[in-house]
Design a protein around this motif. Structure first.
Motif, PDB file in Angstrom:
ATOM      1  N   GLN A 180      41.368  38.120  45.420  1.00  0.00           N
ATOM      2  CA  GLN A 180      42.694  38.581  45.030  1.00  0.00           C
ATOM      3  C   GLN A 180      42.588  39.506  43.834  1.00  0.00           C
ATOM      4  O   GLN A 180      41.802  39.264  42.911  1.00  0.00           O
ATOM      5  CB  GLN A 180      43.608  37.404  44.678  1.00  0.00           C
ATOM      6  CG  GLN A 180      44.348  36.816  45.868  1.00  0.00           C
ATOM      7  CD  GLN A 180      45.501  35.927  45.443  1.00  0.00           C
ATOM      8  OE1 GLN A 180      45.407  35.198  44.472  1.00  0.00           O
ATOM      9  NE2 GLN A 180      46.582  35.996  46.180  1.00  0.00           N
ATOM     10  N   ASP A 183      48.419  40.002  42.716  1.00  0.00           N
ATOM     11  CA  ASP A 183      49.063  39.261  43.804  1.00  0.00           C
ATOM     12  C   ASP A 183      48.673  39.805  45.174  1.00  0.00           C
ATOM     13  O   ASP A 183      49.299  39.478  46.180  1.00  0.00           O
ATOM     14  CB  ASP A 183      50.581  39.302  43.641  1.00  0.00           C
ATOM     15  CG  ASP A 183      51.136  40.720  43.662  1.00  0.00           C
ATOM     16  OD1 ASP A 183      50.326  41.673  43.589  1.00  0.00           O
ATOM     17  OD2 ASP A 183      52.365  40.884  43.737  1.00  0.00           O
ATOM     18  N   ASN A 185      45.921  40.336  48.287  1.00  0.00           N
ATOM     19  CA  ASN A 185      44.717  39.857  48.951  1.00  0.00           C
ATOM     20  C   ASN A 185      43.843  41.041  49.349  1.00  0.00           C
ATOM     21  O   ASN A 185      44.343  42.039  49.883  1.00  0.00           O
ATOM     22  CB  ASN A 185      45.080  39.041  50.197  1.00  0.00           C
ATOM     23  CG  ASN A 185      45.841  37.779  49.868  1.00  0.00           C
ATOM     24  OD1 ASN A 185      45.541  37.110  48.879  1.00  0.00           O
ATOM     25  ND2 ASN A 185      46.824  37.435  50.690  1.00  0.00           N
TER      26      ASN A 185
END
Length: 224
Positions: A180, A183, A185
């Motif tokens: 990550q 916030d 991925n």
């Protein structure tokens, strides 16, 4: 039209000032004709400040058409005039591409292999110099769900083709993982380089700017 861009920079480093990028665009010619909306993200480190612009409302869902990848590598303002840069960019991209990936015979371990291919054109504007273009091509050949072979090929030319193309290729094995950034991925690929080659001229210092244009959604850890 004005908009905001997500900015990514090394962990622990000070947040880069916006003027590092803004100073390279000539204020009297910074409008892109017929661009109704756009999304963008920027990457910054100690030596380069890059921005990817997509004519879409969300870069995470960009269809890959009309992309602009621009990297600033000099503190001196480049004086980019967008009304001149856009037609020149389209002209350079319509040329015959010097760059392609050749996968050695027998490297595919399965007949039903899964390949992910990524292509990009990246531009390096520098004041009082011809515009440079990198044609990047990357392929990931999956042997399993999270590992396989990685192939990279790049070619550098200038706007007038006054110099011979400089080509750089390498290949190796990769392992895919997840991580990550804030916030978001991201996919992380750790690559063990097994072969690399540089064509014309015989010696050149390859700067990190070649890799600064790689999508922020995919991070590559290079291991020589």
């Amino acid at each position: 039209m004005q908009g905001q861009a997500a900015l990514f920079f090394p962990k622990g480093a000070d947040r880069p000032a916006p003027w590092r990028w803004q100073k390279h665009i000539a204020p009297e010619s910074n409008l892109i004709p017929n661009l109704k909306y756009f999304s963008a993200f920027a990457l910054a480190d100690d030596s380069a400040y890059s921005m990817a612009i997509c004519p879409s409302e969300d870069y995470r869902n960009c269809d890959g058409k009309g992309l602009m990848n621009i990297v600033a590598v000099d503190d001196k303002p480049a004086g980019i005039r967008m009304t001149e840069f856009i037609p020149l960019m389209h002209k350079m991209e319509q040329r015959v591409r010097y760059n392609r990936i050749i996968i050695p015979e027998g490297m595919c371990k399965k007949s039903d292999f899964n390949e992910h291919n990524y292509q990009a054109d990246v531009y390096f504007p520098v004041a009082n110099r011809l515009l440079e273009r990198y044609d990047l091509n990357m392929s990931l050949m999956y042997d399993t769900e999270d590992s396989g072979s990685f192939y990279f090929s790049s070619c550098l030319t200038d706007q007038d083709c006054l110099t011979a193309p400089i080509k750089y290729t390498f290949r190796g094995d990769f392992i895919q993982d997840s991580a990550q950034i804030g916030d978001r991925n991201v996919d992380v690929f750790t690559i063990k380089v097994k072969y690399k080659d540089l064509y014309n001229p015989e010696e050149i210092i390859l700067q990190r700017r070649i890799f600064s244009a790689i999508s922020v959604k995919t991070i590559f850890r290079m291991m020589n």
